[in-house]
Scaffold this motif. Structure first.
Motif, short mmCIF file in Angstrom:
data_model
loop_
_atom_site.label_atom_id
_atom_site.label_comp_id
_atom_site.label_asym_id
_atom_site.label_seq_id
_atom_site.Cartn_x
_atom_site.Cartn_y
_atom_site.Cartn_z
N ARG A 51 -11.56 1.68 1.15
CA ARG A 51 -10.98 3.14 0.82
C ARG A 51 -12.06 3.87 0.19
O ARG A 51 -12.84 3.38 -0.47
N ASN A 94 0.81 -1.26 0.14
CA ASN A 94 0.18 0.01 0.03
C ASN A 94 0.73 1.40 0.01
O ASN A 94 0.38 2.24 -0.51
N GLU A 95 1.97 1.22 0.65
CA GLU A 95 2.76 2.47 0.80
C GLU A 95 3.37 2.60 -0.92
O GLU A 95 3.87 3.94 -1.10
N LYS A 117 -3.01 7.83 -6.88
CA LYS A 117 -3.16 8.17 -5.31
C LYS A 117 -2.39 9.79 -5.31
O LYS A 117 -1.27 9.87 -5.79
N GLU A 118 -2.98 10.75 -4.98
CA GLU A 118 -2.67 12.05 -4.73
C GLU A 118 -2.91 12.64 -3.31
O GLU A 118 -4.09 12.66 -3.17
N ASN A 119 -1.90 12.97 -2.79
CA ASN A 119 -1.64 13.39 -1.41
C ASN A 119 -2.77 12.48 -0.64
O ASN A 119 -3.46 12.96 0.26
N ASN A 120 -2.35 11.16 -0.60
CA ASN A 120 -3.12 10.10 0.10
C ASN A 120 -4.70 10.11 -0.24
O ASN A 120 -5.43 9.60 0.71
N ILE A 121 -4.92 10.44 -1.18
CA ILE A 121 -6.44 10.59 -1.63
C ILE A 121 -6.53 9.80 -3.17
O ILE A 121 -5.75 10.01 -3.90
N LYS A 158 0.65 4.43 -6.18
CA LYS A 158 0.44 5.63 -6.81
C LYS A 158 -0.16 5.61 -8.05
O LYS A 158 -0.95 6.79 -8.45
#
Length: 178
Positions: free
Chosen positions: A128, A87-88, A160-164, A91
């Protein structure tokens, strides 16, 4: 409900620079090159010393198993699951099929029948929120889904942009048959 994306597709989208930065920021130390294809990294942890092989290029025949092994070793050294570590590195994952429920509909755009909706669905075994900009008929279906609490599915490119999480290029948006 489940995400239909293969592990290989996920790993192909992980950039080597992401892996290198993660290792550097989590206490791993680059030790030495391994042939011309990789570098060896070490980390001291509570369980002992860990070693991984970081490929130098994605063009290697054993790239996928090496990165899988790398992620497993990181997970083991940090007492986390494989999916938590994977998950890390989320992107950008093209052609992702999602299935979930519309939980929010933003105020529609004034100039045309469109707007942002939020769908809750599992991604890597964790629920999510995924934002999607929908137009015309798809937007109407999302409103119906929200009002009647019906599941939806669609395909798109997960970013995934800024955790969104955002699903770009949504296609085949439809209400699931119950």
């Amino acid at each position: 409900m489940k995400v239909t994306v293969q592990d290989a597709e996920i790993i192909k989208n992980i950039e080597l620079q992401q892996l290198r930065e993660y290792l550097q920021s989590h206490g791993w130390h680059e030790d030495r090159p391994f042939l011309d294809n990789a570098t060896i990294w070490h980390k001291e942890a509570q369980k002992g010393e860990f070693e991984i092989l970081l490929p130098s290029t994605k063009n290697l025949g054993d790239y996928l198993p090496r990165v899988r092994e790398l992620i497993e070793t990181i997970a083991d050294s940090e007492n986390l699951s494989y999916l938590e570590i994977l998950n890390e590195f989320i992107k950008n994952y093209p052609h992702l099929k999602i299935q979930g429920f519309v939980t929010q509909i933003a105020t529609p755009n004034a100039d045309r029948l469109s707007g942002e909706v939020t769908i809750v669905c599992p991604v890597f075994e964790k629920l999510r929120q995924i934002k999607i900009e929908l137009l015309d008929h798809d937007y109407i279906l999302a409103i119906k889904s929200y009002q009647e609490r019906l599941p939806v599915r669609c395909t798109g490119d997960l970013v995934k942009e800024n955790n969104i999480f955002i699903l770009k290029n949504p296609q085949e948006f439809q209400i699931e048959n119950i």
